[in-house]
Write a protein that holds these residues in place. Sequence first.
Motif, PDB file in Angstrom:
ATOM      1  N   SER B  40     -25.303 -31.988 -43.154  1.00 41.53           N
ATOM      2  CA  SER B  40     -24.831 -32.312 -44.502  1.00 41.53           C
ATOM      3  C   SER B  40     -25.024 -33.786 -44.813  1.00 41.53           C
ATOM      4  CB  SER B  40     -23.349 -31.957 -44.668  1.00 41.53           C
ATOM      5  OG  SER B  40     -23.136 -30.598 -44.417  1.00 41.53           O
ATOM      6  N   GLU B  59     -22.025 -42.773 -38.361  1.00 45.27           N
ATOM      7  CA  GLU B  59     -21.982 -41.588 -37.499  1.00 45.27           C
ATOM      8  C   GLU B  59     -21.313 -41.964 -36.192  1.00 45.27           C
ATOM      9  OE1 GLU B  59     -22.690 -38.149 -37.364  1.00 45.27           O
ATOM     10  OE2 GLU B  59     -21.801 -38.566 -35.406  1.00 45.27           O
ATOM     11  N   GLY B  67     -22.962 -30.863 -35.351  1.00 44.38           N
ATOM     12  CA  GLY B  67     -22.618 -29.723 -34.510  1.00 44.38           C
ATOM     13  C   GLY B  67     -23.814 -29.095 -33.814  1.00 44.38           C
ATOM     14  N   LEU B  83     -29.119 -18.640 -34.824  1.00 47.91           N
ATOM     15  CA  LEU B  83     -28.629 -18.519 -36.190  1.00 47.91           C
ATOM     16  C   LEU B  83     -28.153 -17.101 -36.482  1.00 47.91           C
ATOM     17  CD1 LEU B  83     -31.290 -20.334 -38.390  1.00 47.91           C
ATOM     18  CD2 LEU B  83     -28.987 -21.071 -37.877  1.00 47.91           C
ATOM     19  N   ILE B  84     -27.237 -16.992 -37.445  1.00 41.25           N
ATOM     20  CA  ILE B  84     -26.915 -15.671 -37.981  1.00 41.25           C
ATOM     21  C   ILE B  84     -27.550 -15.496 -39.358  1.00 41.25           C
ATOM     22  CG2 ILE B  84     -24.799 -15.117 -36.763  1.00 41.25           C
ATOM     23  CD1 ILE B  84     -23.324 -16.263 -39.234  1.00 41.25           C
ATOM     24  N   SER B  85     -27.925 -16.617 -39.987  1.00 40.71           N
ATOM     25  CA  SER B  85     -28.611 -16.523 -41.279  1.00 40.71           C
ATOM     26  C   SER B  85     -30.100 -16.702 -40.997  1.00 40.71           C
ATOM     27  CB  SER B  85     -28.106 -17.613 -42.219  1.00 40.71           C
ATOM     28  OG  SER B  85     -28.090 -18.869 -41.562  1.00 40.71           O
ATOM     29  N   VAL B 133     -15.759 -43.875 -39.027  1.00 44.71           N
ATOM     30  CA  VAL B 133     -15.009 -44.265 -40.218  1.00 44.71           C
ATOM     31  C   VAL B 133     -13.539 -43.980 -39.940  1.00 44.71           C
ATOM     32  CG1 VAL B 133     -14.550 -43.685 -42.629  1.00 44.71           C
ATOM     33  CG2 VAL B 133     -16.912 -43.888 -41.807  1.00 44.71           C
ATOM     34  N   ASN B 172     -16.289 -27.671 -38.502  1.00 42.53           N
ATOM     35  CA  ASN B 172     -16.276 -26.768 -37.357  1.00 42.53           C
ATOM     36  C   ASN B 172     -16.103 -27.530 -36.052  1.00 42.53           C
ATOM     37  OD1 ASN B 172     -16.482 -24.152 -38.467  1.00 42.53           O
ATOM     38  ND2 ASN B 172     -18.654 -24.468 -38.888  1.00 42.53           N
ATOM     39  N   VAL B 393     -25.866 -22.305 -44.917  1.00 42.22           N
ATOM     40  CA  VAL B 393     -25.073 -23.272 -45.680  1.00 42.22           C
ATOM     41  C   VAL B 393     -25.924 -24.452 -46.181  1.00 42.22           C
ATOM     42  CG1 VAL B 393     -24.316 -24.610 -43.651  1.00 42.22           C
ATOM     43  CG2 VAL B 393     -22.868 -24.515 -45.674  1.00 42.22           C
TER      44      VAL B 393
HETATM   45  C1  LIG Z   1     -21.476 -21.680 -33.390  1.00 45.13           C
HETATM   46  C2  LIG Z   1     -21.846 -21.929 -34.823  1.00 45.13           C
HETATM   47  C3  LIG Z   1     -22.970 -21.313 -35.375  1.00 45.13           C
HETATM   48  C4  LIG Z   1     -23.309 -21.501 -36.705  1.00 45.13           C
HETATM   49  N1  LIG Z   1     -24.384 -20.818 -37.223  1.00 45.13           N
HETATM   50  C5  LIG Z   1     -24.746 -20.996 -38.498  1.00 45.13           C
HETATM   51  C6  LIG Z   1     -25.847 -20.305 -39.076  1.00 45.13           C
HETATM   52  O1  LIG Z   1     -26.442 -19.434 -38.451  1.00 45.13           O
HETATM   53  N2  LIG Z   1     -26.227 -20.603 -40.338  1.00 45.13           N
HETATM   54  C7  LIG Z   1     -25.576 -21.554 -41.055  1.00 45.13           C
HETATM   55  O2  LIG Z   1     -25.973 -21.826 -42.177  1.00 45.13           O
HETATM   56  N3  LIG Z   1     -24.494 -22.181 -40.562  1.00 45.13           N
HETATM   57  C8  LIG Z   1     -24.065 -21.919 -39.308  1.00 45.13           C
HETATM   58  N4  LIG Z   1     -22.956 -22.584 -38.814  1.00 45.13           N
HETATM   59  C9  LIG Z   1     -22.167 -23.456 -39.715  1.00 45.13           C
HETATM   60  C10 LIG Z   1     -22.790 -24.850 -39.973  1.00 45.13           C
HETATM   61  O3  LIG Z   1     -24.179 -24.792 -39.914  1.00 45.13           O
HETATM   62  C11 LIG Z   1     -22.412 -25.924 -39.010  1.00 45.13           C
HETATM   63  O4  LIG Z   1     -21.032 -26.018 -38.929  1.00 45.13           O
HETATM   64  C12 LIG Z   1     -23.044 -27.279 -39.399  1.00 45.13           C
HETATM   65  O5  LIG Z   1     -23.027 -28.077 -38.254  1.00 45.13           O
HETATM   66  C13 LIG Z   1     -22.351 -27.992 -40.529  1.00 45.13           C
HETATM   67  O6  LIG Z   1     -22.976 -29.245 -40.751  1.00 45.13           O
HETATM   68  P1  LIG Z   1     -22.174 -30.546 -41.244  1.00 45.13           P
HETATM   69  O7  LIG Z   1     -23.146 -31.667 -41.305  1.00 45.13           O
HETATM   70  O8  LIG Z   1     -21.433 -30.200 -42.463  1.00 45.13           O
HETATM   71  O9  LIG Z   1     -21.087 -30.817 -40.110  1.00 45.13           O
HETATM   72  P2  LIG Z   1     -21.290 -31.280 -38.603  1.00 45.13           P
HETATM   73  O10 LIG Z   1     -22.505 -30.656 -38.040  1.00 45.13           O
HETATM   74  O11 LIG Z   1     -20.008 -31.036 -37.933  1.00 45.13           O
HETATM   75  O12 LIG Z   1     -21.565 -32.841 -38.707  1.00 45.13           O
HETATM   76  C14 LIG Z   1     -20.558 -33.771 -39.032  1.00 45.13           C
HETATM   77  C15 LIG Z   1     -20.938 -35.126 -38.465  1.00 45.13           C
HETATM   78  O13 LIG Z   1     -20.031 -36.117 -38.910  1.00 45.13           O
HETATM   79  C16 LIG Z   1     -19.655 -36.947 -37.830  1.00 45.13           C
HETATM   80  N5  LIG Z   1     -18.317 -37.475 -38.116  1.00 45.13           N
HETATM   81  C17 LIG Z   1     -17.176 -36.758 -38.253  1.00 45.13           C
HETATM   82  N6  LIG Z   1     -16.150 -37.563 -38.546  1.00 45.13           N
HETATM   83  C18 LIG Z   1     -16.635 -38.827 -38.584  1.00 45.13           C
HETATM   84  C19 LIG Z   1     -16.063 -40.109 -38.834  1.00 45.13           C
HETATM   85  N7  LIG Z   1     -14.760 -40.244 -39.102  1.00 45.13           N
HETATM   86  N8  LIG Z   1     -16.863 -41.197 -38.794  1.00 45.13           N
HETATM   87  C20 LIG Z   1     -18.201 -41.063 -38.513  1.00 45.13           C
HETATM   88  N9  LIG Z   1     -18.782 -39.889 -38.271  1.00 45.13           N
HETATM   89  C21 LIG Z   1     -18.019 -38.775 -38.314  1.00 45.13           C
HETATM   90  C22 LIG Z   1     -19.702 -36.047 -36.619  1.00 45.13           C
HETATM   91  O14 LIG Z   1     -19.862 -36.792 -35.427  1.00 45.13           O
HETATM   92  C23 LIG Z   1     -20.908 -35.163 -36.942  1.00 45.13           C
HETATM   93  O15 LIG Z   1     -22.105 -35.700 -36.452  1.00 45.13           O
HETATM   94  C24 LIG Z   1     -22.554 -22.370 -37.490  1.00 45.13           C
HETATM   95  C25 LIG Z   1     -21.438 -22.997 -36.934  1.00 45.13           C
HETATM   96  C26 LIG Z   1     -21.065 -22.766 -35.633  1.00 45.13           C
HETATM   97  C27 LIG Z   1     -19.823 -23.373 -35.113  1.00 45.13           C
END
Ligand SMILES: Cc1cc2nc3c(=O)[nH]c(=O)nc-3n(C[C@H](O)[C@H](O)[C@H](O)COP(=O)(O)OP(=O)(O)OC[C@H]3O[C@@H](n4cnc5c(N)ncnc54)[C@H](O)[C@@H]3O)c2cc1C
Lengths: 254, 466
Positions: B40, B59, B67, B83-85, B133, B172, B393
């Motif tokens: 994201s 980061e 994740g 992946l599930i998607s 942060v 997550n 997502v």
């Molecule tokens: C097992 C599993 C399988 C999944 N499979 C799928 C799938 O098949 N298809 C799909 O679309 N989605 C899937 N998901 C859901 C989704 O893709 C993930 O959760 C994805 O990692 C979300 O991305 P994100 O960037 O929002 O969050 P994250 O990947 O969690 O990234 C957040 C980042 O922010 C950093 N951060 C957090 N707090 C701070 C702070 N205070 N200061 C600085 N840095 C910080 C963290 O270190 C991390 O690097 C799955 C999730 C899980 C748990």
Amino acid sequence: MIKVLRQKEWAFPVPAAKREVLRATPELDEGKPPVLFVPGFGHGAWVYHEHWLEHAADRGFPAYAMSLRDNKDATLRAYAHDVAQVAASLPKRAVIVAHGAGALAAAHALARYPARAAVLMAPVFGGVGTALRNPFICLPALFGGRLRLPASQLFSREVPASVARGYAKRLGRASSKAQWQLLRGRAPEDPVGDPPVLVVGSPDDRIVPDSAVRKVARRYGGAPLLFPGMGHDLMLDARWREPIDAILDWLDKS
Amino acid sequence: MTTSGYSDGYGDTGQATAWRDGRPVYDRGDTVCVIGAGPSGLTAIKNLKEAGFGVDCYERETSVGGGWNYRHDRSPVYASTHLISSKPFTQFPDFPMPDDWPDYPKHTQLLQYFEHYADHFELRPHIWFGTEVVKVEPTDHGRWDVTTRSTGGYGGERIHRYAAVVIANGHNWFPRMPAYDGLDGYKGELIHSSSYKDAAQLRGRKVLVVGAGNTGCDIAVEAAQQANRCWHSTRRGYWYSPKYALGRPTDQVNDTLLWLRLPLRLRQSLAARTIRSTVGDLARFGLPQPDHKVYESHPIVNSLLVYYLGHGAIQPVPDIKQFHRTSVELTDGREIEPDLVVMATGYQPSFEFIDPELLGMTADGKPRLAMHAFPKRLPTLMVAGLLQPDSGVFPLVHWQVVTFARLLRLRDTAPAKAAAVFRQLDSEADKRWTDAKVRGTARHWFEVSHISYLKGIERLLQEATA
Ligand SMILES: Cc1cc2nc3c(=O)[nH]c(=O)nc-3n(C[C@H](O)[C@H](O)[C@H](O)COP(=O)(O)OP(=O)(O)OC[C@H]3O[C@@H](n4cnc5c(N)ncnc54)[C@H](O)[C@@H]3O)c2cc1C
Ligand SMILES: NC(=O)c1ccc[n+]([C@@H]2O[C@H](COP(=O)([O-])OP(=O)(O)OC[C@H]3O[C@@H](n4cnc5c(N)ncnc54)[C@H](OP(=O)(O)O)[C@@H]3O)[C@@H](O)[C@H]2O)c1
């Protein structure tokens, strides 16, 4: 307007395919963006391999030339997919330089990949006009035949006849489905990422008339860059250096 | 600490231009701050950059991928995650995954994809790695003071001032741990799924897996393959979708129905019939009947769970009543003695660095955000990726941040129009984006149907186009 909902594309993804990609790397990495050359229908990566690929690398651009998939059922969408696939695989955000009907495939790809910049050369954007203008080339294609591209239509007289014949012999064919779709002429969506777009052509191109080149240029909000005296296949013509230098100069500036 | 980036007046080298609580604040002008370099955060940097904004991203880890980077200490991903998607729903809409990858790539490929995205669009120079942060506070003119320090708390804190903030910290990673009677005195091993990494943890043991989200189902399957015994505890019945239906990835079949504009009821009955006609009535394995229709719960996509139920390798059991010293008592009165209990009970969002009131946080920890992204009356703040779609997502997050960038621009170019769009958004803070009525359990408040959600985004983008 941006198209966010793409259910049909998601539900029916384009099948994977093998694609030829040639590459020339500059001796020194000057931080210039990669340039991806896309050929027109019936043409392949080899048309750029003759002169442009090395030349672009000599001028500091990591240069790549691709062929569209060799598949008789390929759709225009599959060709656009091919362009986006190769562009996205490159190390950095790429410049797409495309020719002929490949320029239409590239224009569709620009809506699915945010190119750094794009150059559409002697663009064949299709529609019935294309067919009416070139009935002898297009009619057989409509019935699944080979695009008949005689050497005299593709090159200026400056290319020695034997060389021109040699090139013409190497020409292949696009899928008849894609040729049909070309004639139907679905307009490409707007590019994503707002890339600068340059349109290049020649008033002496026997396949794409001046007016068609200008029309495409207008669609992208500019005037075309014209190279009088050159044939349709700018990259193979005797004065191949002029257009590529102009394109690379434009890239260096933008 | 790994950092890369600018020398243009950034950090200590620049002049402090303001003060907060007696400490210097370094003004970053029109730059936007992105928190997190997971998928994201990366798409936020890329799209803000593309829209012409300066971007600083912080980061806490030393690499990108969030994740999906298995090595990150908070990664919820286990060695076998796929992946599930399927790909078309998971890739960013302007950066296709290689078409020779499988329909459902593995987590290592996902990481490769995000690393390539970061390199391709030259995002790394914008990211301050190993930097956490710790505080985000509003200041005048809609601007934000962001306090950072190196991860783990070494070194001092620094404050930078930004024109806008995108929170992309993921949802997550913070375990949701249910409370049970007797849990304190339980002597067996109990972990949350976030600490489950590898099937070796299950080998030769008797394992109880709790929860039938996608994590619980994946782990139950691994336990069926690796453990001595596997109990799978679920508190209700579900629809277990296979990964393939009618010869294609199931989500692609679903979107064919959506593309044909079949009404929800018909889609539900077609999906139920397709599932029933392949796996039959799961009650014969001892599972409860689903207490809801298809699409009324976050989809479970798993072809193997039913397979192993049918082989007796997974034994379904009901909810846990309480824990004893060495055993677990179930609601049907049975007592079982697992060596390992894996709580796959999901995650909850956590925003420890910002006043919860700014996000309209309810007592049970749910932010109130229009489109699950835009907080009320704070047009320069957004949360990216805080949603759970019935598809991949990342495309949704891409469009979220594209929209945010547009809205930020609109504030400059057409302030009156921007104000009208934001007023409209403020009135939609409680709007839901699901087609079917999803169950009210803790994990479902931010469930969205991808088509409805993207339609909402498309409309918003149109309004934001000056
Ligand atoms: C097992 C599993 C399988 C999944 N499979 C799928 C799938 O098949 N298809 C799909 O679309 N989605 C899937 N998901 C859901 C989704 O893709 C993930 O959760 C994805 O990692 C979300 O991305 P994100 O960037 O929002 O969050 P994250 O990947 O969690 O990234 C957040 C980042 O922010 C950093 N951060 C957090 N707090 C701070 C702070 N205070 N200061 C600085 N840095 C910080 C963290 O270190 C991390 O690097 C799955 C999730 C899980 C748990
Ligand atoms: N392979 C993959 O791609 C993959 C793998 C894992 C996860 N994911 C994604 O990651 C996200 C998180 O998934 P998740 O499975 O970890 O969590 P989840 O979707 O929140 O599922 C949690 C499960 O635990 C149950 N539960 C919660 N609290 C409980 C309690 N107090 N007592 C008993 N049961 C309880 C829930 O029941 P209710 O149904 O009653 O709420 C649900 O079955 C989801 O978006 C998921 O799709 C994807």
